[in-house]
Design a protein around this motif. Structure first.
Motif, PDB file in Angstrom:
ATOM      1  N   VAL A 197       0.583  -0.931   0.060  1.00 40.18           N
ATOM      2  CA  VAL A 197       0.045   0.109   0.183  1.00 40.18           C
ATOM      3  C   VAL A 197       0.778   1.569   0.094  1.00 40.18           C
ATOM      4  CG1 VAL A 197      -2.212   1.662   1.124  1.00 40.18           C
ATOM      5  CG2 VAL A 197      -1.560  -1.056   1.509  1.00 40.18           C
ATOM      6  N   TYR A 198       0.605   2.322  -1.165  1.00 37.51           N
ATOM      7  CA  TYR A 198       1.660   3.043  -1.578  1.00 37.51           C
ATOM      8  C   TYR A 198       0.769   4.413  -0.299  1.00 37.51           C
ATOM      9  CZ  TYR A 198       4.008   6.808  -3.006  1.00 37.51           C
ATOM     10  OH  TYR A 198       4.598   8.033  -2.890  1.00 37.51           O
ATOM     11  N   HIS A 199       0.786   5.486   0.759  1.00 35.50           N
ATOM     12  CA  HIS A 199       0.457   6.886   1.199  1.00 35.50           C
ATOM     13  C   HIS A 199       1.433   8.045   0.249  1.00 35.50           C
ATOM     14  CE1 HIS A 199      -1.239   4.399   4.031  1.00 35.50           C
ATOM     15  NE2 HIS A 199      -1.056   3.092   4.378  1.00 35.50           N
ATOM     16  N   ASP A 200       0.438   8.358   0.478  1.00 29.83           N
ATOM     17  CA  ASP A 200       0.610  10.082   0.405  1.00 29.83           C
ATOM     18  C   ASP A 200       0.611  10.843   1.506  1.00 29.83           C
ATOM     19  OD1 ASP A 200       1.671  10.290  -2.085  1.00 29.83           O
ATOM     20  OD2 ASP A 200       0.049  11.174  -2.847  1.00 29.83           O
ATOM     21  N   HIS A 201       1.554  11.521   2.646  1.00 32.15           N
ATOM     22  CA  HIS A 201       1.076  12.639   3.355  1.00 32.15           C
ATOM     23  C   HIS A 201       2.082  14.199   3.353  1.00 32.15           C
ATOM     24  CE1 HIS A 201       0.045  14.840   7.073  1.00 32.15           C
ATOM     25  NE2 HIS A 201      -1.115  13.465   7.422  1.00 32.15           N
ATOM     26  N   VAL A 202       1.348  14.980   3.606  1.00 32.28           N
ATOM     27  CA  VAL A 202       2.378  16.638   2.654  1.00 32.28           C
ATOM     28  C   VAL A 202       3.296  16.347   4.174  1.00 32.28           C
ATOM     29  CG1 VAL A 202       0.309  17.889   4.918  1.00 32.28           C
ATOM     30  CG2 VAL A 202       1.639  18.843   2.887  1.00 32.28           C
ATOM     31  N   PHE A 203       2.739  16.135   5.605  1.00 29.03           N
ATOM     32  CA  PHE A 203       4.027  16.249   6.357  1.00 29.03           C
ATOM     33  C   PHE A 203       5.514  16.002   6.168  1.00 29.03           C
ATOM     34  CE2 PHE A 203       6.441  15.166  10.099  1.00 29.03           C
ATOM     35  CZ  PHE A 203       6.131  16.124  10.768  1.00 29.03           C
ATOM     36  N   TRP A 204       5.754  15.251   5.257  1.00 26.34           N
ATOM     37  CA  TRP A 204       7.294  14.179   4.827  1.00 26.34           C
ATOM     38  C   TRP A 204       7.594  15.361   4.226  1.00 26.34           C
ATOM     39  CZ3 TRP A 204       7.823  10.401   8.094  1.00 26.34           C
ATOM     40  CH2 TRP A 204       6.655   9.403   7.575  1.00 26.34           C
ATOM     41  N   THR A 205       7.049  16.175   3.747  1.00 24.54           N
ATOM     42  CA  THR A 205       7.542  17.771   2.888  1.00 24.54           C
ATOM     43  C   THR A 205       7.155  19.068   3.920  1.00 24.54           C
ATOM     44  OG1 THR A 205       5.876  17.900   1.392  1.00 24.54           O
ATOM     45  CG2 THR A 205       7.977  16.309   0.341  1.00 24.54           C
ATOM     46  N   LEU A 206       7.604  18.414   5.657  1.00 19.22           N
ATOM     47  CA  LEU A 206       7.066  19.821   5.876  1.00 19.22           C
ATOM     48  C   LEU A 206       8.783  20.272   6.375  1.00 19.22           C
ATOM     49  CD1 LEU A 206       3.692  19.930   7.263  1.00 19.22           C
ATOM     50  CD2 LEU A 206       4.414  21.582   5.708  1.00 19.22           C
ATOM     51  N   PRO A 207       8.792  21.159   7.438  1.00 21.43           N
ATOM     52  CA  PRO A 207      10.521  21.468   7.702  1.00 21.43           C
ATOM     53  C   PRO A 207      10.357  20.467   9.414  1.00 21.43           C
ATOM     54  CG  PRO A 207       9.136  23.121   7.902  1.00 21.43           C
ATOM     55  CD  PRO A 207       8.197  22.760   7.753  1.00 21.43           C
ATOM     56  N   HIS A 208       9.414  20.316  10.202  1.00 18.64           N
ATOM     57  CA  HIS A 208       9.536  19.414  11.360  1.00 18.64           C
ATOM     58  C   HIS A 208       9.778  18.111  11.067  1.00 18.64           C
ATOM     59  CE1 HIS A 208       5.370  22.168  10.399  1.00 18.64           C
ATOM     60  NE2 HIS A 208       5.599  22.342  11.659  1.00 18.64           N
ATOM     61  N   GLU A 209      10.728  18.035  12.755  1.00 19.58           N
ATOM     62  CA  GLU A 209      11.216  16.889  13.258  1.00 19.58           C
ATOM     63  C   GLU A 209       9.781  16.327  13.722  1.00 19.58           C
ATOM     64  OE1 GLU A 209      12.426  18.002  17.352  1.00 19.58           O
ATOM     65  OE2 GLU A 209      13.144  19.689  16.204  1.00 19.58           O
ATOM     66  N   TYR A 210      10.070  14.598  13.618  1.00 20.12           N
ATOM     67  CA  TYR A 210       9.197  13.954  13.689  1.00 20.12           C
ATOM     68  C   TYR A 210       8.709  13.616  15.316  1.00 20.12           C
ATOM     69  CZ  TYR A 210      10.029  12.053   9.194  1.00 20.12           C
ATOM     70  OH  TYR A 210      10.683  12.140   7.891  1.00 20.12           O
TER      71      TYR A 210
END
Ligand code: F6P
Ligand code: MN
Length: 389
Positions: free
Chosen positions: A277-290
């Protein structure tokens, strides 16, 4: 042509701002993440109480400005319709894939031959193969394009034959933990499904190494489903988007090599069956640390909590896991994660940025003495695990 001219002029404006240390300006074009980005910018500003109080290119945290640069590149494109979904890095990602053909054929052949006899392997043999596929995926991370400034960094040699020689360069090796976690899930069969999530990094050769690993996980029954996470916009030159993912599976399937195309056909079937299953999420291209994920993207955090194991590929993921701070080399990984723990997780990363935690006392100092650039060349790697709480 007008759109191209516009994009190019916006990009040269960006380059000028960067080279002359101008203030970091808010994003202007409306997009799904524009507000979150601008809020983060305000937050960075609130941390400053000197000068004109504006974050600038040379004086802001590297993680932040580097992410911001890629986001601004994307802004130049979305401000220039009709080329607003153009991927400026597509060509180099595809080139990396084509230049690595021989290595890819070797990997696919190895996998297909193994899969044919996998049920006959004893525990120890299976464990060895698992370690092999993990190492392949680790060294696949050498092949990103942002370290080489976009220059070719494909894999021309067969990686399988180099694994023994590369072992001394694995600085942290928590492989045993990964094996005992997955093999005990399989043995006890207490769970109907065993889910491994892979936070992808680079497209091209590295993505093939990740898919080969994911295929092995299913074929060996160490996992019953694998979930992948990619980027929603072109990112750090070579990072995987959904287009790169689908493009690569298609390319592998249509290749005129028997075992390679067999891999592509299997992968397409896994996707159709929902085992991949492939997922997209905008969080991965934000500057925030995890450690901010549970606040900023609680839906993504909740999704990751469903995994039995999460594999984080690559250097940028490591920087975001550890907040890109100036940690002592010996600080435990768990501490550097700063509360981020959706599920047991493991970083699979070659070292390209000046950060590394969880080393033995004296290990970092010794490396600095013998190899001053050990942190940044991608020559060393880690399997660094943070287990069940
Ligand atoms: O593809 P990876 O492994 O995340 O590497 C990207 C790395 O390359 C750089 O862009 C340059 O070294 C780093 O900032 C970043 O961490
Ligand atoms: Mn990358």
């Amino acid at each position: 042509m007008e759109a191209e001219k516009k994009a190019i002029s916006l990009l040269s404006k960006l380059r000028n701002e960067l080279q002359t240390d101008k203030p970091i300006v808010p994003l202007v074009e409306k997009f799904v993440d524009t507000d979150v980005w601008n809020q983060y910018l305000e937050y960075q500003q609130s941390l400053l109480n000197e000068g004109d109080g504006k974050p600038r290119w040379f004086h802001s945290p590297w993680l932040f400005v580097e992410c911001y640069m890629y986001r601004r590149i994307h802004e130049a494109i979305i401000q220039s319709p009709p080329i607003n979904d153009f991927d400026v890095f597509k060509e180099s990602k595809e080139q990396n894939f084509f230049e690595s053909q021989e290595s890819i054929i070797a990997l696919c052949t190895h996998l297909q031959e193994l899969v044919r006899t996998i049920d006959d392997l004893d525990e120890n043999q299976l464990k060895n193969e698992f370690f092999k596929f993990l190492q392949i995926s680790l060294w696949g991370n050498k092949c990103d394009l942002s370290l080489s400034g976009g220059e070719s960094s494909s894999q021309k040699m067969s990686i399988i034959n180099s694994l023994e020689d590369l072992k001394p360069f694995i600085l942290v090796n928590d492989f045993e933990h990964l094996w005992s976690l997955l093999s005990s899930c399989k043995r006890t069969r207490e769970k109907a499904s065993v889910r491994v999530d892979i936070i992808l990094d680079n497209a091209g050769f590295e993505l093939v190494t990740d898919l080969v690993l994911a295929d092995f996980l299913l074929s060996s029954k160490l996992a019953t489903e694998v979930h992948f996470y990619g980027k929603t916009i072109p990112w750090f030159v070579s990072d995987t988007t959904v287009h790169d993912f689908n493009w690569l599976v298609r390319q592998v399937k249509h290749c005129n090599h028997k075992w390679m195309s067999r891999c592509g056909a299997d992968w397409e079937r896994y996707i159709e069956m929902g085992r991949w299953v492939y997922h997209d999420h905008v969080f991965w291209t934000l500057p925030h640390e995890y450690s901010a994920m549970s606040q900023v993207a609680p839906d993504l955090y909740a999704e990751l909590q469903k995994a039995h194991l999460i594999l984080f590929k690559g250097d940028l993921n490591y920087r975001k896991l550890t907040g890109d701070r100036k940690w002592e080399f010996t600080i435990p990984f768990h501490q550097a994660l700063n509360g981020f723990h959706p599920a047991p997780l493991c970083s699979i990363r070659t070292l390209k940025a000046e950060i590394q935690v969880g080393l033995q006392p004296g290990q970092g100092e010794q490396l600095s003495a013998t190899d001053p650039h050990w942190l940044t060349t991608g020559k060393y790697g880690v399997f660094q695990f943070d287990g069940p709480l």
